[in-house]
Design an enzyme around this catalytic site. Structure first.
Site, PDB file in Angstrom:
ATOM      1  N   ARG A  34      20.853  -9.108 -40.871  1.00  0.00           N
ATOM      2  CA  ARG A  34      20.000  -7.993 -40.434  1.00  0.00           C
ATOM      3  C   ARG A  34      20.552  -6.649 -40.885  1.00  0.00           C
ATOM      4  O   ARG A  34      20.436  -5.645 -40.183  1.00  0.00           O
ATOM      5  CB  ARG A  34      19.855  -8.006 -38.915  1.00  0.00           C
ATOM      6  CG  ARG A  34      19.199  -9.259 -38.396  1.00  0.00           C
ATOM      7  CD  ARG A  34      19.038  -9.210 -36.912  1.00  0.00           C
ATOM      8  NE  ARG A  34      18.531 -10.487 -36.414  1.00  0.00           N
ATOM      9  CZ  ARG A  34      18.090 -10.661 -35.196  1.00  0.00           C
ATOM     10  NH1 ARG A  34      18.084  -9.664 -34.346  1.00  0.00           N
ATOM     11  NH2 ARG A  34      17.653 -11.831 -34.816  1.00  0.00           N
ATOM     12  N   CYS A  35      21.113  -6.623 -42.039  1.00  0.00           N
ATOM     13  CA  CYS A  35      21.772  -5.439 -42.592  1.00  0.00           C
ATOM     14  C   CYS A  35      20.898  -4.857 -43.700  1.00  0.00           C
ATOM     15  O   CYS A  35      20.131  -5.577 -44.339  1.00  0.00           O
ATOM     16  CB  CYS A  35      23.136  -5.866 -43.148  1.00  0.00           C
ATOM     17  SG  CYS A  35      24.057  -4.596 -44.012  1.00  0.00           S
ATOM     18  N   GLY A  36      21.039  -3.579 -43.942  1.00  0.00           N
ATOM     19  CA  GLY A  36      20.339  -2.963 -45.057  1.00  0.00           C
ATOM     20  C   GLY A  36      20.727  -3.566 -46.393  1.00  0.00           C
ATOM     21  O   GLY A  36      19.980  -3.457 -47.373  1.00  0.00           O
TER      22      GLY A  36
END
Length: 157
Positions: A34-36
């Site tokens: 769920r990271c950029g």
């Protein structure tokens, strides 16, 4: 001492000696779902397919230490990566890459990398390039371009 002296747990909890990867070029990366930077899975799979036949492996270590960006279970993470990004490289159990419970392999990587200031892992998708002798030859930040990574792999493959 080199990375072949370490044992880690695969995605299913089995002990895996990193000696399994002797004589291979490795890219070791701490990841999050769920990271950029999660879209980097696409680039990682591209690199893996480009070099795997030449003795190259990617070792994926999910980590939830940066803003809770990998909260899923190990199996959910594995399924997400396979379904969304079609990853085929090896994935291991979620680990800590900093702090009191740091994975020993990551202590080794950090202490033997080319970073001279603030050796701590700053974010997800930090990458370590390992030569065929099991030694760290380069460390890439999360924002390193795929072209820079490929150039370094080309230099040692």
């Amino acid at each position: 001492m080199n990375i072949y002296d370490y044992t880690v747990k695969d995605i299913n909890g089995n002990d895996i000696s990193l000696s399994k990867y002797k004589n291979k070029v490795l890219l070791i990366v701490n990841t999050a779902t769920r990271c950029g930077f999660t879209r980097q899975y696409k680039d990682l799979e591209y690199i893996y397919k480009k070099y795997n036949h030449k003795g190259f492996e990617i070792l994926d270590f999910p980590c939830n230490q940066f803003l809770n960006q990998a909260p899923e279970s190990n199996q959910e993470i594995d399924n997400f990566c396979k379904l969304k990004y079609n990853t085929t490289f090896d994935r291991f159990q979620k680990i800590d890459v900093k702090g009191d419970n740091i994975e020993p392999l990551y202590s080794y990587l950090i202490n033997n990398s080319n970073y001279f200031f603030n050796k701590n892992i700053k974010w997800n998708f930090t990458k370590f390039l390992i030569n065929r002798d099991g030694y760290v030859v380069f460390r890439f930040s999360s924002i390193a371009s795929i072209n820079n990574i490929i150039k370094c792999i080309d230099d040692i493959i």
